[in-house]
Structure formats: C-alpha cells, structure tokens
Design a protein around this motif. Structure first.
Motif, short mmCIF file in Angstrom:
data_model
loop_
_atom_site.label_atom_id
_atom_site.label_comp_id
_atom_site.label_asym_id
_atom_site.label_seq_id
_atom_site.Cartn_x
_atom_site.Cartn_y
_atom_site.Cartn_z
N ALA A 92 -10.15 -55.38 34.08
CA ALA A 92 -8.95 -54.67 34.17
C ALA A 92 -7.68 -55.64 34.24
CB ALA A 92 -8.79 -53.46 34.73
N ARG A 93 -8.19 -56.56 35.24
CA ARG A 93 -7.05 -57.57 35.43
C ARG A 93 -6.87 -58.64 34.43
NH1 ARG A 93 -8.08 -59.61 41.07
NH2 ARG A 93 -8.74 -57.42 41.63
N LEU A 94 -8.35 -59.00 33.69
CA LEU A 94 -7.99 -59.80 32.66
C LEU A 94 -7.16 -59.55 31.57
CD1 LEU A 94 -9.04 -62.44 31.57
CD2 LEU A 94 -11.06 -61.13 30.47
N VAL A 95 -7.56 -58.10 31.46
CA VAL A 95 -6.81 -57.31 30.08
C VAL A 95 -5.25 -57.37 30.58
CG1 VAL A 95 -6.37 -54.95 29.06
CG2 VAL A 95 -8.76 -56.02 29.47
N SER A 96 -4.82 -57.12 31.50
CA SER A 96 -3.54 -57.07 32.00
C SER A 96 -2.87 -58.20 31.73
CB SER A 96 -3.41 -56.39 33.46
OG SER A 96 -2.11 -56.49 33.74
N VAL A 97 -3.38 -59.36 32.46
CA VAL A 97 -2.96 -60.61 32.41
C VAL A 97 -3.00 -61.03 30.97
CG1 VAL A 97 -3.45 -63.19 33.06
CG2 VAL A 97 -3.53 -61.36 34.85
#
Length: 141
Positions: A92-97
């Motif tokens: 989820a953090r990778l997608v957001s960044v």
C-alpha cells in the motif's frame, strides 16, 4: 497476492518486479519478536522497470531522488506482528509513493485582477478603523 499492483490509471506493476526481504522486527514483543521474521522490506527498481512508461519513469526518478538508492525504491514495514499484514502495508505504501511521484504536475495558478468593488470595500473599512482609532486618542488627553 499474485498479479499486478495498480498504481495510477492504466499503469500497474507486475508482482514479479517486486523484491521482498524479511527480518525480525525491532522493539518490544517478547519471545515472538525474537523468533519470527515479520518485518517486510519491499524493493522496486524504478530506473530499470519495463512496466513504467518512460515519461512516468523520468518523473518518478526526479521526484524520488532523495529516497532512491541506485534507482531502487525500498520500503520497510514493521508495524504489525504478522508478516502478511506488513507485506500488505508495504504494498500500500509503495502504491501511494509511486502514484504521488508519477502524478502530473499541478496546474499553474493564473493570478486574476482584484475587482474594484472589493478594493473600495477594503479601503472604506480601513478609513472606518482609522476614524475609530483617531476618535479614541482624543478622548483621554
């Protein structure tokens, strides 16, 4: 979670381009934390990814320059006691960044002329305040 990781619009990253490493989480947790590798570290090669279109890749490399190491973005998740939840959090953090990094630049603000009525109202309020303060100063002398 095999398949593609949707980033923004039609851009998605295949799961095969993601590299995972697992280690023990830091912090308190008793015997559990000493025996299980629950911290998840996700690495994605932004510079060498064939799935990112060239303009998006350039934009991401420019915007994430401070977070990249040799063109590789690394995200570590260790907030949960379960490896599966940490994997999900890292994804989820990778997608957001990445979605923030490849987003188009915001439209430039075009300054508009202040309407005459607003200017006159501001000046009238200033005159009124000035008059009030002038009257106050004469009262106590």
């Amino acid at each position: 979670m095999p398949g593609n990781l949707p980033i923004r619009g039609s851009v998605s990253i295949p799961e095969s381009e993601l590299r995972w490493r697992f280690s023990r989480s830091s912090g308190p947790g008793g015997q559990h934390v000493n025996t299980s590798a629950t911290a998840a570290e996700l690495s994605f090669d932004v510079a060498g990814s064939p799935s990112l279109p060239e303009p998006y890749k350039r934009r991401a490399l420019e915007r994430l320059a401070g977070r990249l190491s040799d063109g590789v973005l690394t995200i570590r998740a260790e907030e949960y006691r379960s490896q599966a939840r940490n994997r999900d959090a890292a994804r989820a953090r990778l997608v957001s960044v990445l979605s923030d990094a490849i987003a188009p630049p915001p439209k430039k603000r075009i300054p508009r002329k202040v309407p005459r009525a607003i200017k006159e109202r501001r000046l009238e309020n200033k005159r009124r305040r000035s008059e009030i303060k002038r009257q106050r100063s004469g009262r106590w002398s």
